[in-house]
Write a protein that holds these residues in place. Structure first.
Motif, PDB file in Angstrom:
ATOM      1  N   SER A 117     -18.236 -20.859 -53.280  1.00 28.74           N
ATOM      2  CA  SER A 117     -18.010 -22.201 -53.809  1.00 28.74           C
ATOM      3  C   SER A 117     -17.960 -22.181 -55.332  1.00 28.74           C
ATOM      4  N   ARG A 118     -18.831 -21.377 -55.956  1.00 26.36           N
ATOM      5  CA  ARG A 118     -18.809 -21.306 -57.414  1.00 26.36           C
ATOM      6  C   ARG A 118     -17.530 -20.611 -57.900  1.00 26.36           C
ATOM      7  N   ARG A 119     -17.116 -19.578 -57.188  1.00 23.78           N
ATOM      8  CA  ARG A 119     -15.886 -18.875 -57.576  1.00 23.78           C
ATOM      9  C   ARG A 119     -14.688 -19.818 -57.443  1.00 23.78           C
ATOM     10  N   GLN A 120     -14.704 -20.636 -56.410  1.00 23.49           N
ATOM     11  CA  GLN A 120     -13.633 -21.618 -56.229  1.00 23.49           C
ATOM     12  C   GLN A 120     -13.607 -22.586 -57.404  1.00 23.49           C
ATOM     13  N   PHE A 121     -14.774 -23.028 -57.830  1.00 30.31           N
ATOM     14  CA  PHE A 121     -14.852 -23.983 -58.945  1.00 30.31           C
ATOM     15  C   PHE A 121     -14.374 -23.332 -60.251  1.00 30.31           C
ATOM     16  N   ILE A 122     -14.852 -22.111 -60.533  1.00 34.18           N
ATOM     17  CA  ILE A 122     -14.464 -21.418 -61.762  1.00 34.18           C
ATOM     18  C   ILE A 122     -12.966 -21.144 -61.765  1.00 34.18           C
ATOM     19  N   SER A 123     -12.411 -20.767 -60.628  1.00 40.25           N
ATOM     20  CA  SER A 123     -10.975 -20.499 -60.541  1.00 40.25           C
ATOM     21  C   SER A 123     -10.169 -21.765 -60.807  1.00 40.25           C
ATOM     22  N   GLY A 124     -10.639 -22.868 -60.242  1.00 38.87           N
ATOM     23  CA  GLY A 124      -9.955 -24.136 -60.475  1.00 38.87           C
ATOM     24  C   GLY A 124     -10.017 -24.549 -61.937  1.00 38.87           C
ATOM     25  N   LEU A 125     -11.178 -24.339 -62.548  1.00 38.73           N
ATOM     26  CA  LEU A 125     -11.335 -24.668 -63.959  1.00 38.73           C
ATOM     27  C   LEU A 125     -10.443 -23.784 -64.819  1.00 38.73           C
ATOM     28  N   ALA A 126     -10.325 -22.518 -64.456  1.00 39.63           N
ATOM     29  CA  ALA A 126      -9.465 -21.590 -65.200  1.00 39.63           C
ATOM     30  C   ALA A 126      -8.012 -22.024 -65.134  1.00 39.63           C
ATOM     31  N   ILE A 127      -7.559 -22.388 -63.934  1.00 42.53           N
ATOM     32  CA  ILE A 127      -6.168 -22.810 -63.769  1.00 42.53           C
ATOM     33  C   ILE A 127      -5.898 -24.097 -64.546  1.00 42.53           C
ATOM     34  N   ALA A 128      -6.838 -25.046 -64.475  1.00 43.57           N
ATOM     35  CA  ALA A 128      -6.654 -26.306 -65.206  1.00 43.57           C
ATOM     36  C   ALA A 128      -6.604 -26.065 -66.708  1.00 43.57           C
ATOM     37  N   THR A 129      -7.473 -25.170 -67.197  1.00 50.92           N
ATOM     38  CA  THR A 129      -7.507 -24.875 -68.633  1.00 50.92           C
ATOM     39  C   THR A 129      -6.255 -24.126 -69.073  1.00 50.92           C
ATOM     40  N   GLY A 130      -5.846 -23.130 -68.304  1.00 49.74           N
ATOM     41  CA  GLY A 130      -4.690 -22.319 -68.680  1.00 49.74           C
ATOM     42  C   GLY A 130      -3.366 -23.044 -68.576  1.00 49.74           C
ATOM     43  N   THR A 131      -3.295 -24.008 -67.672  1.00 47.24           N
ATOM     44  CA  THR A 131      -2.039 -24.728 -67.477  1.00 47.24           C
ATOM     45  C   THR A 131      -1.684 -25.585 -68.684  1.00 47.24           C
ATOM     46  N   VAL A 132      -2.693 -26.061 -69.409  1.00 48.98           N
ATOM     47  CA  VAL A 132      -2.427 -26.945 -70.558  1.00 48.98           C
ATOM     48  C   VAL A 132      -1.610 -26.236 -71.640  1.00 48.98           C
ATOM     49  N   PRO A 133      -2.064 -25.092 -72.189  1.00 46.48           N
ATOM     50  CA  PRO A 133      -1.230 -24.423 -73.203  1.00 46.48           C
ATOM     51  C   PRO A 133       0.067 -23.858 -72.618  1.00 46.48           C
ATOM     52  N   PHE A 134       0.039 -23.418 -71.357  1.00 49.91           N
ATOM     53  CA  PHE A 134       1.246 -22.903 -70.714  1.00 49.91           C
ATOM     54  C   PHE A 134       2.320 -23.982 -70.673  1.00 49.91           C
ATOM     55  N   ALA A 135       1.948 -25.166 -70.175  1.00 48.91           N
ATOM     56  CA  ALA A 135       2.904 -26.268 -70.104  1.00 48.91           C
ATOM     57  C   ALA A 135       3.291 -26.742 -71.504  1.00 48.91           C
ATOM     58  N   GLY A 136       2.319 -26.741 -72.427  1.00 48.28           N
ATOM     59  CA  GLY A 136       2.599 -27.185 -73.783  1.00 48.28           C
ATOM     60  C   GLY A 136       3.616 -26.304 -74.475  1.00 48.28           C
ATOM     61  N   LEU A 137       3.496 -24.992 -74.328  1.00 49.52           N
ATOM     62  CA  LEU A 137       4.439 -24.075 -74.953  1.00 49.52           C
ATOM     63  C   LEU A 137       5.835 -24.205 -74.343  1.00 49.52           C
ATOM     64  N   LEU A 138       5.899 -24.406 -73.034  1.00 44.63           N
ATOM     65  CA  LEU A 138       7.205 -24.597 -72.402  1.00 44.63           C
ATOM     66  C   LEU A 138       7.828 -25.928 -72.832  1.00 44.63           C
ATOM     67  N   TYR A 139       6.990 -26.978 -72.921  1.00 37.11           N
ATOM     68  CA  TYR A 139       7.486 -28.272 -73.393  1.00 37.11           C
ATOM     69  C   TYR A 139       7.993 -28.153 -74.823  1.00 37.11           C
ATOM     70  N   GLY A 140       7.268 -27.404 -75.640  1.00 38.00           N
ATOM     71  CA  GLY A 140       7.679 -27.218 -77.027  1.00 38.00           C
ATOM     72  C   GLY A 140       9.043 -26.574 -77.139  1.00 38.00           C
ATOM     73  N   MET A 141       9.391 -25.708 -76.179  1.00 36.91           N
ATOM     74  CA  MET A 141      10.699 -25.068 -76.177  1.00 36.91           C
ATOM     75  C   MET A 141      11.780 -25.994 -75.640  1.00 36.91           C
ATOM     76  N   TYR A 142      11.425 -26.822 -74.673  1.00 40.29           N
ATOM     77  CA  TYR A 142      12.425 -27.668 -74.022  1.00 40.29           C
ATOM     78  C   TYR A 142      12.676 -28.951 -74.798  1.00 40.29           C
ATOM     79  N   LYS A 143      11.617 -29.613 -75.231  1.00 41.64           N
ATOM     80  CA  LYS A 143      11.749 -30.906 -75.894  1.00 41.64           C
ATOM     81  C   LYS A 143      11.221 -30.914 -77.320  1.00 41.64           C
TER      82      LYS A 143
END
Length: 418
Positions: A117-143
């Motif tokens: 359960s803790r690994r599930q939570f940490i993994s979810g937190l990692a994905i949520a945190t990493g998605t922000v700069p990932f999406a931001g950098l792609l948005y910066g290229m597109y728009k």
């Protein structure tokens, strides 16, 4: 083994470890095999595309176009997997330390050694945190790279000639035409050019870096840039990139390099710009005037220092009201502020605001501020002002995040006038 190959092997090894380790977070939270496939495509495809476009470039070409786009996507994915791997590493270290402590003190942790359960939570937190700069950098290229912002400033002077009270100067900088792809960028760039004209400035100035390296980069954009108009004309100066200093073949052929510069100046004149090469022009109204002074590039930190303030202001007096065009803002502190002549307003560019940062009402930050004290916007010291334009184009990373492309509208006001 050659040191270059050794470094390459180390980089590949680190990338593989990050990618495979980061994938554990994705597998833990997301069970959809299609998402796993997308991850694998990005993992193998982004470095492969980057390698292909880098090695298919012509020798000496600037890092722009498809090589830059592939590098941008790769960078966004690399940030994502690094964050994922970091979270998983911290969680694994915690589990190992906890197991060792429990083992030392004799606590039976048989039922808690994995803690899904803790690994599930940490993994979810990692994905949520990493998605922000990932999406931001792609948005910066597109728009983001074409999210043109009009920034309006009003600057007051005691000695501004009364006829120029309310005078509007529209400034753009750092076009870097070689970074644009006409097939995908034309409509958005045209919108930006039209937006410049909509400001109805009395004067348009361009403060350097029209190209990345070569004059021919701007040829297919010349017709569009020639549509920029203002009643008192449009003027330009050179930036560090305009000289071709970073183009490999020019290092071996100074004649070709000089010809390239002359071609760029000719093209600017054909577009209706008046290049100021350590010289000045008078802008006149109702029998009054101010001097528009333009210098060639002058910058600290290894950048070319061709600017000559003495030559550019020759014949002017200290009583002359002066607007200075100087590409690199480091020139302001190093020479302009201490010059015998007073340059009331300096207009610069160069920094791009690093094309990345945060600008909200209570926070203005970019990594470039650790290199340039004046890096974006209006600054004042005594009776001297400088505006550092954030740039109209982009270079290297083919996008912008938080620091958007800028059109500066600067209104001159006579202090005390209603």
């Amino acid at each position: 083994m050659d040191s270059a190959y050794l470094r390459l092997i180390i980089v590949i090894a680190v990338y593989l470890v990050l990618g495979f380790y980061g994938f554990q977070a994705v597998k833990t939270v997301i069970k959809n095999p299609w998402i796993h496939t997308v991850y694998r495509v990005l993992f193998f495809g982004t470095p492969a595309a980057l390698a292909y476009f880098i090695y298919s470039r012509e020798p000496g070409d600037s890092f722009s176009g498809m090589p830059a786009i592939s590098a941008g996507v790769f960078m966004a994915f690399l940030v994502l997997i690094t964050i994922l791997a970091l979270f998983m590493l911290i969680e694994d270290i915690y589990r190992v330390v906890a197991w060792m402590m429990n083992h030392i003190v004799g606590v039976d942790d048989e039922d808690q050694s994995y803690m899904p359960s803790r690994r599930q939570f940490i993994s979810g937190l990692a994905i949520a945190t990493g998605t922000v700069p990932f999406a931001g950098l792609l948005y910066g290229m597109y728009k983001g790279k074409h999210n043109y912002q009009v920034r309006k400033y009003q600057v007051e002077f005691d000695d501004l000639p009364a006829s120029f009270d309310g005078y509007r100067i529209v400034q753009i900088s750092d076009i870097h035409a070689g970074s644009w792809l006409k097939s995908t960028d034309y409509k958005r760039v045209k919108y930006g050019v039209d937006l410049v004209n909509k400001q109805e400035g009395d004067l348009i100035v361009f403060t350097g870096d029209m190209v990345n390296d070569r004059a021919d980069e701007v040829y297919e954009w010349s017709h569009l840039l020639s549509t920029l108009t203002a009643p008192d004309g449009k003027y330009s100066i050179l930036g560090n990139h305009d000289y071709g200093d970073y183009y490999g073949p020019f290092r071996e052929d100074p004649v070709a390099k000089d010809k390239n510069l002359q071609n760029l100046l000719t093209e600017q004149r054909n577009m209706g710009f008046d290049p100021l090469l350590n010289e000045h022009r008078f802008i006149r109204r109702n029998g009054e005037e101010f001097a528009l002074v333009g210098v060639e590039n002058w910058g600290t930190g290894g950048f070319s220092q061709k600017g000559d303030l003495d030559k550019a202001s020759e014949g002017l007096t200290n009583d002359s009201f002066k607007v200075l065009l100087s590409h690199d803002p480091s020139h302001w502190r190093e020479q302009v502020l201490t010059h015998t002549q007073q340059f009331h307003l300096t207009l610069s560019g160069h920094t791009h605001g690093f094309q990345f940062g945060i600008e909200i009402p209570q926070l203005k930050w970019s990594p470039v501020q650790y290199r340039y004290k004046e890096w974006a916007g209006i600054y004042q010291q005594g009776k001297h002002f400088i505006n550092v334009n954030r740039g109209f184009g982009f270079l290297g990373y083919p996008g912008r995040v938080g620091i958007w492309p800028e059109i500066s509208v600067i209104t001159l006001k006579k202090k005390g006038e209603a």
